[in-house]
Design a protein around this motif. Structure first.
Motif, mmCIF file in Angstrom:
data_model
loop_
_atom_site.group_PDB
_atom_site.id
_atom_site.type_symbol
_atom_site.label_atom_id
_atom_site.label_comp_id
_atom_site.label_asym_id
_atom_site.label_seq_id
_atom_site.Cartn_x
_atom_site.Cartn_y
_atom_site.Cartn_z
ATOM 1 N N HIS A 17 -25.885 -30.529 3.876
ATOM 2 C CA HIS A 17 -25.190 -31.347 4.855
ATOM 3 C C HIS A 17 -25.177 -32.820 4.508
ATOM 4 C CE1 HIS A 17 -24.786 -27.950 7.479
ATOM 5 N NE2 HIS A 17 -26.038 -27.672 7.231
ATOM 6 N N ARG A 40 -11.166 -31.307 9.674
ATOM 7 C CA ARG A 40 -12.420 -31.772 9.086
ATOM 8 C C ARG A 40 -13.213 -30.621 8.494
ATOM 9 N NH1 ARG A 40 -16.295 -33.612 14.170
ATOM 10 N NH2 ARG A 40 -16.678 -31.542 15.034
ATOM 11 N N GLU A 41 -13.067 -29.419 9.058
ATOM 12 C CA GLU A 41 -13.767 -28.270 8.500
ATOM 13 C C GLU A 41 -13.344 -28.009 7.055
ATOM 14 O OE1 GLU A 41 -13.775 -27.989 12.879
ATOM 15 O OE2 GLU A 41 -12.212 -28.304 11.372
ATOM 16 N N GLN A 42 -12.040 -28.151 6.778
ATOM 17 C CA GLN A 42 -11.569 -27.919 5.419
ATOM 18 C C GLN A 42 -11.983 -29.052 4.494
ATOM 19 O OE1 GLN A 42 -10.076 -25.066 4.275
ATOM 20 N NE2 GLN A 42 -10.588 -26.034 2.323
ATOM 21 N N ALA A 45 -15.527 -28.457 3.490
ATOM 22 C CA ALA A 45 -15.644 -27.385 2.502
ATOM 23 C C ALA A 45 -15.214 -27.865 1.121
ATOM 24 C CB ALA A 45 -14.811 -26.183 2.935
ATOM 25 N N LYS A 79 -15.078 -22.355 4.978
ATOM 26 C CA LYS A 79 -15.183 -22.182 6.426
ATOM 27 C C LYS A 79 -14.907 -20.727 6.775
ATOM 28 C CE LYS A 79 -15.318 -23.436 10.791
ATOM 29 N NZ LYS A 79 -15.260 -22.058 11.324
ATOM 30 N N SER A 84 -18.425 -21.995 14.311
ATOM 31 C CA SER A 84 -18.792 -23.097 13.415
ATOM 32 C C SER A 84 -19.507 -22.604 12.169
ATOM 33 C CB SER A 84 -19.690 -24.090 14.169
ATOM 34 O OG SER A 84 -19.026 -24.625 15.284
ATOM 35 N N TYR A 86 -20.115 -21.393 8.286
ATOM 36 C CA TYR A 86 -19.688 -21.690 6.922
ATOM 37 C C TYR A 86 -20.424 -20.760 5.966
ATOM 38 C CZ TYR A 86 -17.716 -26.080 8.632
ATOM 39 O OH TYR A 86 -16.975 -27.020 9.294
ATOM 40 N N LYS A 106 -24.581 -22.211 10.427
ATOM 41 C CA LYS A 106 -23.814 -22.862 11.478
ATOM 42 C C LYS A 106 -24.055 -24.361 11.469
ATOM 43 C CE LYS A 106 -23.024 -22.572 16.483
ATOM 44 N NZ LYS A 106 -23.443 -21.884 17.733
ATOM 45 N N TRP A 109 -22.166 -30.524 15.906
ATOM 46 C CA TRP A 109 -21.849 -31.941 15.733
ATOM 47 C C TRP A 109 -22.321 -32.756 16.928
ATOM 48 C CZ3 TRP A 109 -19.649 -33.345 11.138
ATOM 49 C CH2 TRP A 109 -19.132 -32.298 10.360
ATOM 50 N N PRO A 114 -23.322 -34.490 11.710
ATOM 51 C CA PRO A 114 -23.619 -33.059 11.636
ATOM 52 C C PRO A 114 -25.117 -32.791 11.793
ATOM 53 C CG PRO A 114 -23.239 -33.934 9.452
ATOM 54 C CD PRO A 114 -22.988 -35.064 10.399
#
Length: 364
Positions: A17, A40-42, A45, A79, A84, A86, A106, A109, A114
């Protein structure tokens, strides 16, 4: 110090993280550049794929002054469809372990920060784990728990693009690492009776236990020599930690051996406390008693603490440079091309030391 194997997995779960925060910190700037912002998830990743994490961990109740580094590389981050979650494919390299492991976890936020929260995760055969880690500005810090044992963890990250632009990573290859946790099979010890594997406060080291032993060199040269097996190099960089365990005065020392061909032909650095022609110099043994190649006048500041030593050898230019704690400015250096290749080792002329965390890099 080697701990339960599950701890290494736990460190991976938390360490990854560190780079997330850097990615999120750039979110506003990225949104300003794009009419449709990438989720933001992509972005997380994409940013984590290929990243390398460098951190440390402590164990409650153990001495924390000599922390060992833990290195992990994330081959891929993606993702998952559920909440949540990954999936990280992580390469673990520690001791005899070298494998890629997929890990599902997981992320939650706190605004743009994070936080990883693992609660009572049981891994068959390894135990039950828990962790809480907060990430901020490319660094991570938190706590871990493995059954009844626990502690703190923290570290930094190098992204794939940063590593590609780093000259050291791109030019040097690690060819040998040793923390002495798995025995002494990698070493040829010229006087085995005066060395031992030693464990103190949960940490294992390689220690010289007597000033004088059975080994009698054919010419005047160091008495304590431990050579790495099956490794001969011309251009290399070796770093290690050393602790001088006995104050013997002006010639209190440790030695680094290189281009070692046999007991009549090799170089060594004598890190003596008080320099003179036979102490605190870069030396050569060439069919005769040791002879100094340098006229160094800088003392080696031995005390009862651990110190970091680094030796750099370039056989093409003849450079021999030794560093003591300060890794930017050589403590002693010289140019000599008498021997171009050979074995590498550690030891002492006739003093008592313990060694740990040895890394040898082959220079291209």
């Amino acid at each position: 110090m080697k701990w339960f194997p599950g701890v290494f997995v736990l460190l991976i779960l938390t360490a990854f993280h560190a780079d997330v925060q850097t990615c999120i910190a750039n979110e506003a700037a990225e949104d300003a550049k794009k009419t449709t912002a990438e989720p933001r998830e992509q972005r997380i990743a994409n940013y984590l794929t290929g990243a390398k994490f460098i951190g440390h961990f402590t164990v409650d109740g153990a001495t924390a002054k000599d922390l060992k580094p833990e290195h992990y590389t994330i081959s891929k981050c993606e993702k998952l469809p559920t909440g949540s979650m990954y999936r990280l494919t992580v390469r673990i390299r520690y001791g005899n372990i070298d494998s890629e492991v997929p890990i599902d976890l997981k992320i939650v936020w706190a605004e743009n920060t994070p936080v990883i929260s693992v609660e009572s995760l049981t891994i068959p055969g390894l135990g039950t784990f828990a962790t809480r880690v907060v990430i901020h500005q490319g660094r991570y810090a938190g706590t871990w728990q493995h059954d009844e044992k626990g502690g703190h963890l923290f570290g930094r990250i190098e992204t794939a693009s940063e590593r590609e632009s780093n000259d050291t990573d791109s030019e040097d290859v690690v060819v040998f690492e040793e923390d002495f946790e798995d025995g002494l099979d990698a070493w040829e010890i010229l006087d085995p009776d005066s060395w031992k594997q030693s464990t103190k406060n949960g940490n294992t080291t390689f220690e010289i236990t007597a000033r004088y032993g059975k080994y009698k060199p054919p010419v005047r040269s160091p008495l304590h020599v431990a050579l790495i097996k099956d490794l001969q190099l011309s251009d290399f960089d070796i770093t290690f930690k050393v602790h001088s365990t006995l104050d013997t005065g002006n010639h209190r020392d440790c030695c680094v051996f290189f281009a070692y061909q046999d007991d009549h032909h090799f170089y060594y650095v004598h890190l003596g406390a008080r320099p003179d022609p036979n102490s605190g110099q870069i030396m050569i043994v060439n069919e005769a008693s040791r002879r100094n190649l340098t006229n160094n006048e800088t003392p080696t500041p031995w005390d009862n603490r651990w110190h970091v030593v680094r030796l750099v050898r370039n056989s093409q230019s003849g450079l021999i440079a030794i560093y003591f704690d300060d890794m930017q400015t050589p403590h002693i250096q010289v140019t000599d091309k008498t021997f171009t290749t050979g074995r590498i080792g550690i030891g002492s002329f006739d003093d008592m030391n313990e060694f740990d965390d040895i890394v040898v890099r082959k220079r291209k």
